[in-house]
Design an enzyme around this catalytic site. Structure first.
Site, PDB file in Angstrom:
ATOM      1  N   CYS A 111      -0.293   4.082   2.001  1.00 57.15           N
ATOM      2  CA  CYS A 111      -0.048   3.950   3.582  1.00 57.15           C
ATOM      3  C   CYS A 111       1.221   3.938   4.049  1.00 57.15           C
ATOM      4  O   CYS A 111       1.448   4.577   5.082  1.00 57.15           O
ATOM      5  CB  CYS A 111      -0.556   2.349   3.976  1.00 57.15           C
ATOM      6  N   ASP A 112       2.116   3.625   3.172  1.00 56.18           N
ATOM      7  CA  ASP A 112       3.601   3.542   3.584  1.00 56.18           C
ATOM      8  C   ASP A 112       4.348   4.531   3.014  1.00 56.18           C
ATOM      9  O   ASP A 112       5.734   4.512   3.216  1.00 56.18           O
ATOM     10  CB  ASP A 112       3.936   1.957   3.505  1.00 56.18           C
TER      11      ASP A 112
ATOM     12  N   CYS B   9       0.788  -1.237  -0.056  1.00 58.93           N
ATOM     13  CA  CYS B   9       0.049   0.056  -0.219  1.00 58.93           C
ATOM     14  C   CYS B   9       0.925   1.401  -0.024  1.00 58.93           C
ATOM     15  O   CYS B   9       1.483   1.475   1.052  1.00 58.93           O
ATOM     16  CB  CYS B   9      -0.839  -0.035   1.080  1.00 58.93           C
TER      17      CYS B   9
END
Length: 324
Positions: free
Chosen positions: A157-158, A154
């Site tokens: 997300c990261d 992701c």
């Protein structure tokens, strides 16, 4: 008979359990594994959940479960095999009055459901399907060992953890190209690795990505191995046409080769799209009255912890409207 059975105990299922309990519903949450949390348990660090910056995924999952336990939410460990609508002769209600009541409910399309599990049958008036999904894996050496330590599924997300670094995105669809564009905003360099000589992504996305000076596409290339010490340091790739191998110095590897929803148990009970996602809007209402979809198993644009938790709340709101 339960008012609602929640299938799955990730962020969507736990959020639904909390909201159902607070709404006074007779509810139970079924979880296949002995530990709640879902995919979040395998996330090394979560930096985008409001109010809890930098928390690791395991701790966040445990906080969700602790909240549910504090309220007295009911949980059962069971694997769901299928969902069926209750027929008159299948119901546990046996008296004439109860049978007549069931008949009236059937006429209104509200006969209830039987949740078939590996430990027996559970009857309920409504179902919230929150089984989640999993990212398709490359299944190459180093992928599991460095999950959360440079290997991610992701970018939104990261991606912030790799600001100023070098990253590689593996895939050729819309998600892979979108990830490459997203990472290019903050990374020094981004490799897009694709096993074919053309991408499957939408033309407008391809055009946007190819205009970026810090994105390099490696065509006809597959990933062979992810290497490093404590974190990802190198990605070994091979050109499938020439057979040439190369080591790329990277800080992170983003795998974008697809997502697999855990919808097998409910595919015959409610409509799914061609990929297996349950079709439902923001209200989580599916094609079958009484069945609601929440979290990553639902067809939607953004799959994040926060959107899964929001789905759990929306699904319970829709359950309340359905029951009344």
């Amino acid at each position: 008979m339960y008012d609602v059975v929640i299938i799955g105990s990730g962020p969507a299922g736990l959020s639904a359990a909390i909201y159902a309990k607070r709404a006074g519903l007779h509810a139970v949450t079924l979880e296949q594994s002995p530990m709640s949390g879902g995919q979040v348990l395998n996330t090394y660090e979560v930096d985008n959940y409001p109010g809890l910056p930098g928390i690791n995924g395991f701790d966040l999952g445990m906080k969700f479960r602790e909240h549910a336990d504090k309220l007295g939410c009911e949980f059962k460990e069971a694997e769901v095999c299928g969902i069926k609508k209750l027929a008159e002769n299948e119901s546990s209600q046996t008296s004439e009055i109860q049978a007549a009541s069931l008949k009236e409910k059937k006429a209104a399309g509200d006969e209830g459901f039987a949740i078939i599990t590996d430990k027996g049958k559970i009857e309920t008036k409504a179902v919230i399907a929150a089984m989640g999904a999993t990212h398709a894996k490359l299944n190459i050496p180093g992928e599991e060992a460095f999950a959360g330590k440079g290997v991610s599924y992701c970018a939104t997300c990261d991606g912030a953890f790799f600001r100023g670094g070098v990253t590689a995105v593996i895939g050729g669809g819309d998600v892979a190209v979108e990830d490459a564009i997203f990472l290019a905003r903050s990374c020094e360099k981004v490799y897009l690795i694709h096993r074919r000589d053309e991408l499957r992504a939408a033309a407008i996305l391809q055009k946007e990505m190819m205009a970026l000076p810090n994105v390099e596409i490696l065509w006809n290339t597959v990933a062979l191995e992810i290497e490093g010490e404590d974190r990802v340091q190198e990605l070994v790739v091979k050109n499938v046409k020439t057979g040439k191998r190369e080591r790329l110095r990277v800080d992170g590897v983003f795998v974008a080769v697809g997502i697999i929803p855990f919808s097998d148990a409910v595919r015959e009970a409610a409509d799914c799209d061609e990929k297996g996602y349950l079709i439902a809007g923001e209200d989580c209402v599916t094609s079958t009255p009484g069945i609601f979809a929440a979290g990553d198993v639902r067809k939607k644009k953004l799959r994040q912890i926060i959107t899964a938790a929001a789905d759990g709340a929306n699904a319970v709101t829709s359950v309340l409207e359905y029951l009344t």
